[in-house]
Design a protein around this motif. Structure first.
Motif, short mmCIF file in Angstrom:
data_model
loop_
_atom_site.label_atom_id
_atom_site.label_comp_id
_atom_site.label_asym_id
_atom_site.label_seq_id
_atom_site.Cartn_x
_atom_site.Cartn_y
_atom_site.Cartn_z
N ASP A 232 0.84 -1.19 0.00
CA ASP A 232 0.00 0.00 0.00
C ASP A 232 0.88 1.25 0.00
N GLU B 247 3.19 4.09 -9.18
CA GLU B 247 1.99 3.96 -8.37
C GLU B 247 0.93 3.28 -9.24
N ASP C 200 -3.17 1.67 -9.32
CA ASP C 200 -4.48 1.58 -8.69
C ASP C 200 -4.98 0.15 -8.78
N LYS D 298 -6.75 -0.81 -3.20
CA LYS D 298 -5.76 0.13 -2.68
C LYS D 298 -5.03 0.82 -3.82
N ARG D 299 -4.35 1.91 -3.46
CA ARG D 299 -3.35 2.50 -4.35
C ARG D 299 -2.00 2.00 -3.86
#
Length: 293
Positions: free
Chosen positions: A252, A272, A274, A278-279
């Motif tokens: 996370d 990052e 998605d 969660k990201r």
């Protein structure tokens, strides 16, 4: 609800459900359009599938229906429609389907990888045996710091179902205990990231190998142990899986201790992403950079 993330030094590290991957098949432009547009770009591809999938297809009965087309046992080629395409591949010579399936090992026999020396002791991965390991794993899953991310707190049955879903699968995820100097102290999942739903969310490469980790006892957390073991297991993967060029993880983004543990273990912060729950921070340890980081 399936587990989502966990911190290497705080106990949890990311995990997500093990499901078969059903990738989409875009049209000519890379994005599916109206039905008539998709039909306009129909084509026929002549592809050679990877040996792993060829062996899996060998498990079809001689008169099995593959993609709506029966494949006689004597045919040298098999046809199946995939999206707007028609795909042909060479049928493997495998008179005994069960024997062919037995030869498929998607993770190169994790149980035979053996020990590795680390700054904190001798470490090895031991594939889970439910009857032996369920009580310890269930106890760890019910630790509040772990449960907050893995979301597997509850009865022994709930933990058992999570383990057996992997053990009864096709081998793309192997649950393991981590033994440090012979003592079970962590839980790991070694999985084929390129065959996992995660591959829908980043540019996966063949044989990308993912790892999930939780440290069992509170006393072993937040003292650098997670980083040492994350590096060691990445080295095991790269040493024992010659086809694998990268080890990946997806903690996370807001789980700072977990991200820091991966960075300290020689992983790079790649992107990052998605994910459904969660990201995440996509962490990668590259074979080509392993001796530099």
């Amino acid at each position: 609800m399936p587990p989502t993330d966990a911190s290497a030094d705080a106990g949890p590290v990311p995990v997500h459900p093990v499901h078969p991957v059903h990738p989409g098949h875009p049209g000519c432009s890379g994005h599916p359009g109206p039905a008539e547009d998709v039909r306009d770009c129909e084509d026929t591809l002549d592809l050679r599938l990877p040996s792993e999938l060829r062996a899996l297809f060998a498990g079809q009965a001689p008169d099995a229906d593959i993609g709506g087309t029966a494949a006689p046992a004597t045919e040298a080629r098999v046809h199946t429609p995939i999206g707007p395409f028609e795909v042909f591949f060479d049928a493997p010579d495998a008179p005994d389907a069960s024997e062919a399936l037995d030869t498929v090992d998607l993770l190169d026999q994790v149980g035979t990888w053996g020990p590795i020396e680390t700054p904190v002791g001798s470490f090895r991965l031991q594939p889970v045996r439910v009857e032996r390991d369920l009580p310890a794993i269930s106890r760890w899953m019910n630790d509040p710091a772990v449960a907050a991310f893995w979301q597997l707190a509850g009865s022994l049955t709930q933990t058992e179902e999570h383990l057996r879903a992997q053990l009864a699968g096709d081998g793309r995820s192997v649950p393991c205990l981590g033994l440090l100097d012979g003592t079970p102290m962590s839980y790991w999942e070694i999985y084929r990231a390129d065959l996992d739903p995660l591959a829908r969310h980043y540019p996966a490469r063949p044989h990308d190998t993912g790892i999930h980790l939780l440290i069992g006892d509170v006393a072993d957390r937040r003292r650098g142990l997670g980083s040492a073991l994350l590096r060691a297991v990445a080295d095991l993967v790269l040493d024992r899986r010659p086809a694998c060029a990268r080890v990946v993880a997806e903690p996370d983004l807001h789980n700072t201790p977990s991200v820091a543990a991966f960075l300290n273990a020689g992983y790079r912060y790649a992107a990052e992403v998605d994910l459904p729950a969660k990201r995440a921070a996509l962490m990668i340890r590259d074979r080509s950079l392993r001796h530099l980081m």
